[in-house]
Write a protein that holds these residues in place. Sequence first.
Motif, mmCIF file in Angstrom:
data_model
loop_
_atom_site.group_PDB
_atom_site.id
_atom_site.type_symbol
_atom_site.label_atom_id
_atom_site.label_comp_id
_atom_site.label_asym_id
_atom_site.label_seq_id
_atom_site.Cartn_x
_atom_site.Cartn_y
_atom_site.Cartn_z
ATOM 1 N N SER A 30 0.806 -1.223 0.000
ATOM 2 C CA SER A 30 0.000 0.000 0.000
ATOM 3 C C SER A 30 0.840 1.274 0.000
ATOM 4 N N ILE A 31 2.146 1.134 0.176
ATOM 5 C CA ILE A 31 3.014 2.311 0.284
ATOM 6 C C ILE A 31 3.230 2.934 -1.089
ATOM 7 N N LYS A 32 2.985 4.226 -1.198
ATOM 8 C CA LYS A 32 3.182 4.952 -2.456
ATOM 9 C C LYS A 32 4.525 5.676 -2.475
ATOM 10 N N SER A 33 4.958 6.190 -1.375
ATOM 11 C CA SER A 33 6.269 6.814 -1.313
ATOM 12 C C SER A 33 6.808 6.745 0.108
ATOM 13 N N MET A 34 8.131 6.862 0.205
ATOM 14 C CA MET A 34 8.796 6.851 1.503
ATOM 15 C C MET A 34 9.762 8.019 1.567
ATOM 16 N N GLY A 35 9.940 8.504 2.783
ATOM 17 C CA GLY A 35 10.810 9.656 2.944
ATOM 18 C C GLY A 35 11.687 9.534 4.162
ATOM 19 N N TRP A 36 12.737 10.324 4.159
ATOM 20 C CA TRP A 36 13.597 10.490 5.323
ATOM 21 C C TRP A 36 13.461 11.930 5.815
ATOM 22 N N GLN A 82 22.005 6.909 1.746
ATOM 23 C CA GLN A 82 23.462 6.968 1.768
ATOM 24 C C GLN A 82 23.880 8.408 1.972
ATOM 25 N N MET A 83 24.626 8.660 3.017
ATOM 26 C CA MET A 83 25.022 10.016 3.369
ATOM 27 C C MET A 83 26.535 10.124 3.291
ATOM 28 N N ASN A 84 27.006 10.925 2.367
ATOM 29 C CA ASN A 84 28.440 11.152 2.180
ATOM 30 C C ASN A 84 28.788 12.601 2.502
ATOM 31 N N SER A 85 30.053 12.854 2.682
ATOM 32 C CA SER A 85 30.536 14.210 2.968
ATOM 33 C C SER A 85 29.721 14.859 4.086
ATOM 34 N N LEU A 86 29.537 14.134 5.148
ATOM 35 C CA LEU A 86 28.702 14.612 6.242
ATOM 36 C C LEU A 86 29.294 15.850 6.897
ATOM 37 N N LYS A 87 28.392 16.724 7.332
ATOM 38 C CA LYS A 87 28.766 17.980 7.974
ATOM 39 C C LYS A 87 28.177 18.015 9.380
ATOM 40 N N PRO A 88 28.763 18.803 10.277
ATOM 41 C CA PRO A 88 28.193 18.908 11.627
ATOM 42 C C PRO A 88 26.713 19.313 11.607
ATOM 43 N N GLU A 89 26.313 20.117 10.645
ATOM 44 C CA GLU A 89 24.909 20.540 10.580
ATOM 45 C C GLU A 89 23.959 19.431 10.153
ATOM 46 N N ASP A 90 24.484 18.277 9.775
ATOM 47 C CA ASP A 90 23.642 17.120 9.483
ATOM 48 C C ASP A 90 23.267 16.365 10.765
ATOM 49 N N THR A 91 23.840 16.763 11.878
ATOM 50 C CA THR A 91 23.541 16.105 13.145
ATOM 51 C C THR A 91 22.067 16.258 13.496
ATOM 52 N N ALA A 92 21.406 15.138 13.724
ATOM 53 C CA ALA A 92 19.974 15.135 14.024
ATOM 54 C C ALA A 92 19.519 13.703 14.269
ATOM 55 N N THR A 93 18.283 13.581 14.709
ATOM 56 C CA THR A 93 17.628 12.278 14.704
ATOM 57 C C THR A 93 16.947 12.130 13.354
ATOM 58 N N TYR A 94 17.212 11.029 12.692
ATOM 59 C CA TYR A 94 16.666 10.779 11.364
ATOM 60 C C TYR A 94 15.510 9.788 11.465
ATOM 61 N N TYR A 95 14.422 10.126 10.790
ATOM 62 C CA TYR A 95 13.216 9.313 10.812
ATOM 63 C C TYR A 95 12.847 8.867 9.402
ATOM 64 N N CYS A 96 12.409 7.651 9.306
ATOM 65 C CA CYS A 96 11.861 7.116 8.076
ATOM 66 C C CYS A 96 10.347 7.252 8.144
ATOM 67 N N ALA A 97 9.719 7.541 7.001
ATOM 68 C CA ALA A 97 8.270 7.697 6.960
ATOM 69 C C ALA A 97 7.719 7.097 5.676
ATOM 70 N N ALA A 98 6.467 6.697 5.741
ATOM 71 C CA ALA A 98 5.805 6.103 4.577
ATOM 72 C C ALA A 98 4.392 6.642 4.452
ATOM 73 N N THR A 99 3.953 6.791 3.211
ATOM 74 C CA THR A 99 2.595 7.253 2.973
ATOM 75 C C THR A 99 1.884 6.329 1.993
#
Length: 125
Positions: A30-36, A82-99
Amino acid sequence: QVQLVESGGGSVQAGGSLRLSCAASGYTYSIKSMGWFRQAPGKEREGVAAIYTGGGITSYVDSVKGRFTISQDNAKNTVYLQMNSLKPEDTATYYCAATQAYGGRWNDPRRYDYWGQGTQVTVSS
């Protein structure tokens, strides 16, 4: 119902890489798209990337274009970031979501029906 489980977070130095995974189970057909999304302390939840599960079309926030890549493995019902060239400003809690719905802005959290528990990404300078 759809269940989402993220993995792959951690601590890295600036310039490093991490790959987040989001495994979906339940009514995955039933999932149409997923996001981060990501949320840093004191900030609003921000859409990072999304993928339409049918055609594989992707979207990214400008700040991660060229550094992050969202992809999917339909056989495993898993979406990756896939996260490359990470920067300090990328620091966060990352969540996956589906619709289960079409339409709406890909980076609007209200568009998504299901959320994972979150995984912490910390980038040190």
